[in-house]
Design an enzyme around this catalytic site. Structure first.
Site, PDB file in Angstrom:
ATOM      1  N   HIS A  64      -4.617 -10.405  -5.477  1.00  0.00           N
ATOM      2  CA  HIS A  64      -3.959  -9.967  -4.241  1.00  0.00           C
ATOM      3  C   HIS A  64      -4.239  -8.484  -4.051  1.00  0.00           C
ATOM      4  CE1 HIS A  64      -0.087 -10.206  -1.585  1.00  0.00           C
ATOM      5  NE2 HIS A  64      -1.019  -9.448  -1.036  1.00  0.00           N
ATOM      6  N   GLU A 134      -3.666 -14.029   3.299  1.00  0.00           N
ATOM      7  CA  GLU A 134      -2.231 -13.770   3.359  1.00  0.00           C
ATOM      8  C   GLU A 134      -1.829 -13.812   4.825  1.00  0.00           C
ATOM      9  OE1 GLU A 134       1.165 -10.723   1.617  1.00  0.00           O
ATOM     10  OE2 GLU A 134      -0.856  -9.967   1.960  1.00  0.00           O
ATOM     11  N   HIS A 200       6.215 -13.989   2.645  1.00  0.00           N
ATOM     12  CA  HIS A 200       6.636 -13.586   3.992  1.00  0.00           C
ATOM     13  C   HIS A 200       7.365 -14.765   4.627  1.00  0.00           C
ATOM     14  CE1 HIS A 200       4.464  -9.747   3.950  1.00  0.00           C
ATOM     15  NE2 HIS A 200       3.576 -10.394   3.228  1.00  0.00           N
ATOM     16  N   HIS A 221       3.883 -11.551  -4.314  1.00  0.00           N
ATOM     17  CA  HIS A 221       4.797 -10.414  -4.569  1.00  0.00           C
ATOM     18  C   HIS A 221       6.278 -10.824  -4.602  1.00  0.00           C
ATOM     19  CE1 HIS A 221       4.792 -10.426  -0.163  1.00  0.00           C
ATOM     20  NE2 HIS A 221       3.673  -9.721  -0.078  1.00  0.00           N
ATOM     21  N   ASP A 253       4.770  -1.388  -9.759  1.00  0.00           N
ATOM     22  CA  ASP A 253       4.494   0.022  -9.455  1.00  0.00           C
ATOM     23  C   ASP A 253       5.753   0.886  -9.442  1.00  0.00           C
ATOM     24  OD1 ASP A 253       5.677  -0.885  -7.123  1.00  0.00           O
ATOM     25  OD2 ASP A 253       4.103  -0.153  -5.781  1.00  0.00           O
ATOM     26  N   HIS A 256       8.052  -1.418  -5.524  1.00  0.00           N
ATOM     27  CA  HIS A 256       8.286  -2.739  -4.947  1.00  0.00           C
ATOM     28  C   HIS A 256       9.398  -3.506  -5.655  1.00  0.00           C
ATOM     29  CE1 HIS A 256       4.469  -1.992  -2.895  1.00  0.00           C
ATOM     30  NE2 HIS A 256       4.756  -3.025  -2.112  1.00  0.00           N
ATOM     31  N   ASP A 279      -1.712  -5.593  -4.798  1.00  0.00           N
ATOM     32  CA  ASP A 279      -1.451  -5.555  -3.350  1.00  0.00           C
ATOM     33  C   ASP A 279      -1.958  -4.234  -2.759  1.00  0.00           C
ATOM     34  OD1 ASP A 279      -0.649  -6.487  -0.880  1.00  0.00           O
ATOM     35  OD2 ASP A 279       1.484  -6.085  -1.181  1.00  0.00           O
ATOM     36  N   LEU A 313       7.456  -0.958   3.158  1.00  0.00           N
ATOM     37  CA  LEU A 313       6.341  -0.717   2.262  1.00  0.00           C
ATOM     38  C   LEU A 313       5.108  -1.412   2.813  1.00  0.00           C
ATOM     39  CD1 LEU A 313       8.149  -1.216  -1.159  1.00  0.00           C
ATOM     40  CD2 LEU A 313       6.998   0.881  -0.424  1.00  0.00           C
ATOM     41  N   GLY A 315       1.853  -2.574   1.565  1.00  0.00           N
ATOM     42  CA  GLY A 315       1.008  -2.770   0.406  1.00  0.00           C
ATOM     43  C   GLY A 315       1.318  -1.708  -0.626  1.00  0.00           C
TER      44      GLY A 315
END
Length: 388
Positions: A64, A134, A200, A221, A253, A256, A279, A313, A315
């Site tokens: 991704h 996506e 999503h 994610h 990270d 997220h 991502d 956010l 990505g």
């Protein structure tokens, strides 16, 4: 083809555990043998590299990732694709899925055309393994940094056309399972050997379970852009956490998902049902400033990319070696488990575990050398050292 090399005095991470003071030999791009020192001394290998006690891991596979180094998979030409794959290879990624954004049918077909052409020739850096669509069949409520102008219900005729014209190129497609026609579309994806993925999405627990009954096997994610958990309606998050048929991605990270959230995810799913992803968008590897994501203006500040409108956010600017270090240092995941999440699990999900994803004799020599501080020292893709 690459020549013969033997790496010794390393901590070799294999599917059967870590070999202290181990060695690994590869020749012409293929791993030939793995063992423990000092048995390598009689192997007659011309070129020997001392790992100095560092880690030797399989190359990372990022399923991704939208771009990097100022380029996006949605519109990158050959030069741009080389820049994206060179940037990510320099951070340990040896295999990559070119990930789209929600866009028009024509634009998505254009991605398939360019990626298919790029894959047909030798690739100099991280190997593009296919495409991850996506969208565009997602929920407007949870669109995140996806362009709402192109959100549509699932279109089976699009899938049939893409599968016929570009066989084997689409590897994963992410959609909202609650949308009209989504369950039939999920069956269509599975029929064509494409991994159906949720994301999503505003799907309830029951809707995700029904989608898994029809073939859903992946969640993008985890926690981000999906219906949240409630103890009386577990939502998408609850279904992803508890359904062992679904492998979940995580973006490690520190922005997220909180480290405690990753610990919860790891505890619920187990190491073998988690996949580490970046991502990453075009701004990865670039200075702070203004960028574009799927036609939406983005501002990156202190390395964090957000939409200018709405502040979602957009990505990430993450790379895989940084994600692995975050798992180990901030979440407390052992290196061997982080390696599985970054390499063998994505290889298994993509159906290429017989070729790569682990360090075993007969597999492609996609190999990383890290020092004790988990800093990347060298990268080999197909046995060829990649110069950053």
């Amino acid at each position: 083809m690459s020549g013969q090399l033997l790496i010794h005095n390393g901590r070799i991470v294999t599917p059967n555990g870590m070999i202290e003071k181990g060695w690994i030999r590869f020749n012409d791009g293929i791993i030939e043998e793995i063992g423990s020192s000092p048995a390598h001394e009689d192997r007659g290998t011309a070129h020997v590299l001392d790992a100095q006690g560092g880690w030797v891991l399989p190359g990372f596979i990022d399923v991704h990732v939208h771009g990097g180094a100022g380029h996006d998979f949605m519109d990158a030409d050959v030069e741009g694709l080389n820049e994206i794959t060179r940037f990510h290879a320099a951070h340990g990624t040896t295999g990559i899925l070119a990930t789209s954004l929600t866009a028009s049918r024509d634009d998505l077909t254009g991605v398939l055309e360019r990626i298919s052409s790029y894959m047909s020739a030798p690739m100099p850096y991280a190997q593009v393994l296919g495409v991850h669509f996506e969208g565009p069949f997602i929920s407007e409520k949870w669109k995140g940094a996806q362009n709402p102008a192109h959100i549509v219900p699932p279109q089976l005729d699009w899938l049939e056309d893409w599968a016929a014209r570009f066989p084997g190129i689409i590897k994963i497609q992410t959609l909202a399972p609650e949308t009209d026609g989504a369950l039939d579309y999920i069956e269509g994806l599975a029929r064509h050997g494409i991994v159906p993925s949720c994301g999503h999405t505003d799907a309830t627990y029951e809707q995700i379970t029904a989608a898994a009954d029809r073939g859903l096997r992946h969640a993008v994610h985890a926690f981000n852009a999906m219906k949240i958990f409630h103890h009386r309606e577990p939502g998408t998050v609850g279904a992803v956490l508890t359904d062992d048929r679904i492998i979940a991605e995580v973006i490690a990270d520190g922005h997220h998902v909180h480290p405690a959230g990753i610990k919860l995810l790891h505890s619920a799913k187990g190491t073998d049902n988690l996949i580490l992803v970046t991502d990453a968008m075009a701004a990865a590897g670039m200075p702070d400033g203004d960028y574009n994501l799927g036609g939406l203006p983005v501002r990156m500040t202190c390395g964090v990319a957000r939409l200018k409108e709405g502040d979602s956010l957009a990505g990430s600017t993450l790379n895989m070696i940084s994600a692995v270090r975050f798992l180990v240092r901030e979440v407390g995941v052992p290196v061997e488990q982080a390696s599985r999440m970054a390499s063998s699990n994505p290889a298994r999900q993509l159906g290429i575990a017989h070729q790569t994803g682990t360090l075993e004799a007969g597999k492609r020599a996609d190999i990383l050398l890290l020092n004790d501080a988990l800093e990347l020292q060298k990268v080999w893709i197909g046995g060829r050292e990649i110069q950053s």
